[in-house]
Scaffold this active site. Structure first.
Site, PDB file in Angstrom:
ATOM      1  CE  LYS A  55      28.815 -48.011   2.245  1.00  0.00           C
ATOM      2  NZ  LYS A  55      29.782 -48.029   1.162  1.00  0.00           N
ATOM      3  CD  GLN A  99      32.991 -46.294   0.439  1.00  0.00           C
ATOM      4  OE1 GLN A  99      32.338 -46.962   1.225  1.00  0.00           O
ATOM      5  NE2 GLN A  99      32.444 -45.745  -0.635  1.00  0.00           N
ATOM      6  CG  ASP A 122      30.321 -53.060  -2.317  1.00  0.00           C
ATOM      7  OD1 ASP A 122      29.177 -52.628  -2.067  1.00  0.00           O
ATOM      8  OD2 ASP A 122      31.356 -52.405  -2.166  1.00  0.00           O
TER       9      ASP A 122
END
Ligand code: NDP
Length: 293
Positions: A55, A99, A122
């Protein structure tokens, strides 16, 4: 067996990333800001470390600013929440991603809901789930959003298609079903208590498998011509070697499917491309500017 049946997520994601790179350059030139994404990793989970590294690399490659925060596995929830608070207030940070999974002393949902919903790239915050369900302008979970773009690219208008989503997690199955409903599909959500999964799948024009069970969906479950999107990423041992397989038995399905995503190279690459896209969208909204064409 035709290559045209294989949906090349890698190539599609690359096209999206090229476009994003141009859009970032345009924002820097004409609007004087650089979108920024903060990624927070807690602990040493090997798969998470790889995801976070990818990422970060792809964020920088697109010209955006990448802020990586690596915290010890013993980090307390209070320390993590204080970092989130700091990132929420930082104008250089337009997107925040924590994460998952998080160590067990931390309540993941509490952390997700502490992120400013407008920076929640997200799309997991309860406000963004609500916006998706009610047609509001929010941020959409990256993996299902990527699946939707692959489907629309292949099929065009999805209205009236019967979609069967296998899996009902908050991060894939449920938002996927909601996105398909928003496209006017007729949607069935299957899960571990579904009575006759092959019979449900047989009715589908579109099958989305997000289960976490290697090669579960078989070719003889499919209606001829169904489009199959395989979200699964499973690491299995075959002939003494480790390999990645999806939730779909690719070999038995490709004959009957109208189109199918491979694993790897299907949905996976789309997830990070959509993360960059969401960061760009969030940055433009926060600065009150249109997304560059
Ligand atoms: P979860 O474990 O959270 O959810 C799995 C879902 O599958 C549950 O709803 C479960 O049902 C259902 N399920 C389990 N067994 C069966 C069965 N035998 N028949 C029907 N349904 C079943 O997984 P995620 O949604 O997080 O992930 C799903 C897969 O997608 C995983 O392989 C994961 O690695 C992959 N993934 C890939 C991403 C990518 O970028 N490509 C991103 C995110 C995930 P129930 O609710 O009843 O328990």
């Amino acid at each position: 067996m035709s290559d045209q049946k294989i949906i090349d997520g890698k190539a599609f994601a690359e096209k999206i990333r090229t476009k994003i790179t141009e859009q970032v350059a345009s924002l820097q030139k004409h609007n004087g800001f650089t979108p920024g994404l903060a990624v927070v990793l807690v602990g040493e989970d090997p798969a998470s470390k790889v995801y976070v590294r990818n990422k970060g690399e792809q964020t920088k490659a697109s010209g955006m600013a990448s802020f990586e925060h690596k915290l010890d596995a013993s980090t307390s929830q209070a320390t993590l929440l204080s970092l989130i608070d700091q990132l929420n207030k930082d104008p250089k940070v337009n997107g925040i991603l924590v994460q998952l999974p998080l160590p067990k002393q931390i309540d993941a949902q509490a952390v997700i809901n502490a992120i400013d919903p407008d920076k929640d790239v997200d799309g997991f915050h309860v406000v963004n789930a609500g916006r998706l369900a009610t047609g509001g302008q929010g941020l959409v979970p990256c993996t299902p959003y990527g699946c939707l773009l692959l489907l629309k690219d292949r099929l065009g208008d999805l209205a009236g298609k019967h979609a069967v989503v296998i899996g009902r997690s908050n991060i894939v199955g449920k938002p996927m079903a909601q996105l398909l409903l928003n496209e006017s599909c007729t949607v069935t959500i299957a899960h571990s208590k579904t009575k006759d999964l092959p019979a449900e799948v047989r009715r589908a024009d579109i099958v989305i498998a997000a289960v976490g069970r290697p090669e579960m969906v078989k070719g003889d479950w499919l209606k001829e011509g169904a489009v199959v999107i395989d979200v699964g990423i499973n690491r299995i041992e075959k002939d003494g070697k480790f390999k990645l397989v999806g939730d779909v038995d690719f070999q038995s399905c490709i004959g009957r499917a109208g189109a199918i995503t491979p694993v790897p190279g299907g949905v996976g690459p789309m997830t990070i491309a959509m993360l960059l896209h969401s960061t760009l969208v969030a940055a433009c909204r926060q600065h009150g500017v249109e997304l560059p064409k």
